[in-house]
Scaffold this active site. Structure first.
Site, PDB file in Angstrom:
ATOM      1  N   LYS A   2       0.933  -1.315   0.103  1.00  0.00           N
ATOM      2  CA  LYS A   2       0.014  -0.121   0.084  1.00  0.00           C
ATOM      3  C   LYS A   2       0.738   1.310  -0.098  1.00  0.00           C
ATOM      4  O   LYS A   2       0.522   2.401  -0.585  1.00  0.00           O
ATOM      5  CB  LYS A   2      -0.769  -0.028   1.225  1.00  0.00           C
ATOM      6  CG  LYS A   2      -1.768   1.360   1.363  1.00  0.00           C
ATOM      7  CD  LYS A   2      -2.802   1.615   0.266  1.00  0.00           C
ATOM      8  CE  LYS A   2      -3.342   2.875   0.408  1.00  0.00           C
ATOM      9  NZ  LYS A   2      -4.492   2.713   1.420  1.00  0.00           N
ATOM     10  N   LYS A   7       0.500  11.892   6.020  1.00  0.00           N
ATOM     11  CA  LYS A   7       0.835  10.982   6.878  1.00  0.00           C
ATOM     12  C   LYS A   7       1.199   9.678   6.294  1.00  0.00           C
ATOM     13  O   LYS A   7       2.007   8.788   6.749  1.00  0.00           O
ATOM     14  CB  LYS A   7      -0.565  10.354   7.734  1.00  0.00           C
ATOM     15  CG  LYS A   7      -0.452   9.229   8.675  1.00  0.00           C
ATOM     16  CD  LYS A   7      -0.934   8.019   8.365  1.00  0.00           C
ATOM     17  CE  LYS A   7      -2.358   8.017   7.872  1.00  0.00           C
ATOM     18  NZ  LYS A   7      -2.845   6.503   7.501  1.00  0.00           N
TER      19      LYS A   7
END
Length: 303
Positions: free
Chosen positions: A180, A248
């Protein structure tokens, strides 16, 4: 082997009913799954309850009545609190056999959590981050990249098919999260490239709104181009993904790159762009609005 891990009709639980979690949970209900839900802000559960979901008062209570639980939370701290905190999933006397984490967090955090989960409950942890955005969640076409035991992934795949068109095991625990993060590196650098092209077109006197049509079918075409360039020109009222969330993720990419000794020059520059956007107070804006940093930048000749 997978049949022994879960019953034929497993009881499912879902923690984290946000922009992604809600459409995923709705797809589970539409597919006929018995579903229990929990969210820190209980007011977000009203619609799911009306659609047949059972609302739980805590993760612990949810865990006690589920065979498999999915998480879709904002960061590693939220995952740790929901799983291991007071009245967390791990506190249940009969915890779920399998926990799937759809959150995007660092691979090393995933491996630590998976070990703690197994020691506390004897259960299996699958890191299963998703790609496809809110539209993919609503349409049931998400791509899920998994890390964990093959038997556990095979056991939950029929449930995941409620909101995913592709489920791929990438390796052992943490491999799904690493995949991811590689995905996010592609996505965010592409978005930054589209933003720069948008500014270049506008400053060169081109109608940037015509670019998605003009480039359709060519090598520069993509879902991101067709979706985000119009948003750059007309900011959406409701962000589908914020600049702060993407930063993030890029922070996690940077840490993984450091740990893996992988040079990421383009990602590093895009990360600076996102940091600048957050510094300007744009953290909660749609990711497309990184274009504002470029548009607001004073024009200075390079020579």
């Amino acid at each position: 082997m997978s049949a022994a891990l879960l019953p034929d009709t497993p009881r499912a639980g879902f923690c984290g009913i946000g922009k992604m979690g809600e459409p995923m949970a709705l797809r589970l209900l539409a597919a006929g799954h018995a579903l229990s839900v929990w969210n820190r802000s209980a007011d977000k559960l009203t619609h799911l309850q009306e659609q047949g979901a059972q609302v739980s008062g805590s993760p612990e209570r949810l865990a006690a009545q589920c065979d498999v639980v999915m998480l879709c939370l904002g960061d590693a701290q939220a995952v740790e609190e929901v799983v291991f905190g007071e009245h967390g999933l791990a506190c249940a006397a009969n915890a779920p056999r399998i926990l799937l984490d759809h959150s995007t967090i660092a691979p090393d955090a995933t491996r630590r959590f998976a070990q703690r989960w197994h020691e506390r409950t004897g259960g299996m942890w699958i890191d299963a981050p998703v790609s496809g955005g809110t539209a993919g969640a609503a349409a049931g076409t998400l791509a899920i990249m998994c890390g964990g035991e093959p038997a556990a992934i095979a056991a939950v795949e029929p449930v995941l098919r409620a909101y995913a068109s592709r489920v791929t095991r990438m390796g052992a625990t943490g491999a799904g999260q690493a995949t991811k993060l590689a995905n996010q590196a592609i996505v965010v650098t592409t978005i930054a490239g589209i933003a720069e092209a948008c500014v270049l077109a506008q400053r060169a006197g081109i109608d940037a709104a015509a670019m998605p049509t003009a480039l359709q079918g060519g090598w520069a075409d993509s879902v991101l181009l067709q979706t985000l360039l119009p948003r750059m020109l007309t900011p959406p009222a409701n962000p589908s993904g914020t600049i702060r969330t993407m930063l993030k993720d890029l922070d996690a990419v940077a840490q993984l790159a450091h740990d893996s000794h992988a040079p990421l020059r383009a990602v590093g520059e895009v990360r600076k762009l996102l940091q600048e956007a957050v510094g300007q107070g744009r953290g909660e804006d749609d990711i497309s609005q990184i274009v504002r940093v470029l548009l607001d930048q004073a024009v200075s000749p390079s020579c």
